[in-house]
Design an enzyme around this catalytic site. Structure first.
Site, PDB file in Angstrom:
ATOM      1  N   ASP A 123      37.266   2.203  41.910  1.00 51.25           N
ATOM      2  CA  ASP A 123      38.640   1.836  42.243  1.00 51.25           C
ATOM      3  C   ASP A 123      38.783   2.062  43.748  1.00 51.25           C
ATOM      4  OD1 ASP A 123      41.339   1.816  42.817  1.00 51.25           O
ATOM      5  OD2 ASP A 123      41.929   2.985  41.058  1.00 51.25           O
ATOM      6  N   VAL A 124      39.002   0.990  44.493  1.00 48.49           N
ATOM      7  CA  VAL A 124      39.008   1.118  45.957  1.00 48.49           C
ATOM      8  C   VAL A 124      40.163   1.978  46.479  1.00 48.49           C
ATOM      9  CG1 VAL A 124      37.767  -1.054  46.362  1.00 48.49           C
ATOM     10  CG2 VAL A 124      40.284  -1.053  46.327  1.00 48.49           C
ATOM     11  N   SER A 177      46.725 -13.139  53.373  1.00 52.88           N
ATOM     12  CA  SER A 177      47.259 -14.225  52.552  1.00 52.88           C
ATOM     13  C   SER A 177      48.333 -14.952  53.346  1.00 52.88           C
ATOM     14  CB  SER A 177      47.896 -13.639  51.279  1.00 52.88           C
ATOM     15  OG  SER A 177      48.679 -14.611  50.623  1.00 52.88           O
ATOM     16  N   ARG A 196      34.908 -11.434  39.976  1.00 48.88           N
ATOM     17  CA  ARG A 196      35.380 -12.806  39.690  1.00 48.88           C
ATOM     18  C   ARG A 196      36.069 -13.376  40.934  1.00 48.88           C
ATOM     19  NH1 ARG A 196      40.618 -10.884  36.042  1.00 48.88           N
ATOM     20  NH2 ARG A 196      42.067 -10.894  37.801  1.00 48.88           N
ATOM     21  N   LYS A 243      49.853  -7.672  52.825  1.00 49.80           N
ATOM     22  CA  LYS A 243      48.987  -8.671  53.459  1.00 49.80           C
ATOM     23  C   LYS A 243      49.277  -8.790  54.962  1.00 49.80           C
ATOM     24  CE  LYS A 243      46.383  -9.984  50.024  1.00 49.80           C
ATOM     25  NZ  LYS A 243      45.032  -9.381  49.951  1.00 49.80           N
ATOM     26  N   GLY A 281      36.102  -6.214  44.638  1.00 49.01           N
ATOM     27  CA  GLY A 281      36.780  -7.165  43.747  1.00 49.01           C
ATOM     28  C   GLY A 281      35.905  -8.376  43.491  1.00 49.01           C
ATOM     29  N   ALA A 282      34.589  -8.134  43.363  1.00 43.28           N
ATOM     30  CA  ALA A 282      33.626  -9.249  43.321  1.00 43.28           C
ATOM     31  C   ALA A 282      33.186  -9.616  41.909  1.00 43.28           C
ATOM     32  CB  ALA A 282      32.408  -8.920  44.189  1.00 43.28           C
ATOM     33  N   TYR A 312      53.579  -7.475  48.089  1.00 42.89           N
ATOM     34  CA  TYR A 312      52.323  -8.167  48.430  1.00 42.89           C
ATOM     35  C   TYR A 312      52.354  -8.704  49.865  1.00 42.89           C
ATOM     36  CZ  TYR A 312      48.464 -11.548  47.562  1.00 42.89           C
ATOM     37  OH  TYR A 312      47.304 -12.280  47.599  1.00 42.89           O
TER      38      TYR A 312
END
Ligand SMILES: NC(=O)c1ccc[n+]([C@@H]2O[C@H](COP(=O)([O-])OP(=O)(O)OC[C@H]3O[C@@H](n4cnc5c(N)ncnc54)[C@H](O)[C@@H]3O)[C@@H](O)[C@H]2O)c1
Length: 253
Positions: free
Chosen positions: A63-64, A142, A16, A158, A13-14, A154
């Protein structure tokens, strides 16, 4: 670390946000960095910035959450950059909704990117770390892991990543591999911008409102998180493993 053979780091996801800042920071720290994101073309800016600063980078589209794409990406990185011994599982998405409105797709997409993605990437990379008898895994959790309205999917993902991190620390420790998690609070990125849009609040007001609740009186920037990643992957951090550090400008989410 000799300049001729830099250690290889993967940041997912690097393209941005936090991932891009982390990739740039690790390159500045002397790592050769694989910049992984959904679309290889989107990694161009991060790769160019690293190369422009004299670093080494490789943009890879994957796509991870897809096992085949993950294995192909890790194989390519190992062949073109070298064996990856640092992995930052940062790729992430949100599909916020109150529980009663949350669809199965909202649930599955978030679980797949964060949990399945981190599992697949770590499983593919651990072989290289074990062979090198040295490795570092950093997972992005998070403050939402503590519970957050509208984020049942989410926050579960997390919180799940924290358990995943602690188990990696236990299983991989004897191979010189540490695993830690970072739980950021509000960081100013496209992700929080999208949240503001969904809530119908101008981003500037959203940021101001968030900052007023944070003890250090500002929101976080991607570089704040990159700094902590830099510590966790450093040579000197080898006795710190299985930890979760909340980076939120204060003691509470
Ligand atoms: N921004 C915040 O306030 C905040 C707070 C806590 C945790 N985080 C976490 O930090 C990480 C980075 O967040 P950000 O704010 O930089 O988000 P962002 O939306 O700006 O960037 C996320 C990146 O991940 C990529 N991505 C998404 N799905 C992917 C997939 N399946 N495979 C590969 N790449 C994929 C996206 O294309 C994007 O480039 C995420 O895991 C996020 O959950 C962010």
């Amino acid at each position: 670390m000799s300049e001729a053979t830099p250690r290889v780091a993967i940041v997912t996801g690097a393209a941005r946000g936090i991932g891009a800042a982390t990739a740039k920071r690790l390159a500045a720290d002397g790592f050769a960095v694989a910049v992984v994101d959904l679309d290889e073309a989107a990694t161009k800016d991060t790769v160019q910035e690293i190369e422009g600063a004299g670093g080494r980078a490789l943009g890879v589209g994957a796509d991870v959450s897809d096992a085949e794409q993950v294995q192909a990406a890790v194989d390519r990185i190992a062949a073109e950059l070298g064996a990856p011994v640092v992995l930052v599982n940062n790729a992430g998405v949100t599909r916020d909704n109150m529980l009663f409105k949350m669809t199965e797709v909202d649930w599955d997409v978030v679980m797949n990117v964060h949990l399945r993605g981190s599992f697949l990437m770590t499983r593919a990379c651990q072989k290289h770390m074990v062979e090198a008898k040295w490795g570092r895994v950093v997972n992005l959790s998070s403050t939402s892991a503590l519970g957050n309205r509208g984020q049942a999917n989410y926050s579960a993902a997390k919180a799940g990543l924290q358990g995943f991190t602690k188990t990696l620390a236990i299983e991989l420790g004897k191979f010189g591999v540490t695993a830690n998690a970072i739980a950021p609070g509000f960081i100013q990125t496209e992700m929080t911008k999208a949240t503001a849009e969904r809530m119908g609040i101008p981003f500037e007001d959203f940021v101001k409102g968030a900052a007023s609740q944070i003890p250090v009186a500002r929101v976080g920037q991607p570089e704040d998180i990159a700094h902590l990643v830099s510590f966790f992957v450093s040579e000197g951090a080898g006795f710190v493993s299985g930890q979760v550090v909340y980076a939120a400008g204060g003691p509470r989410a």
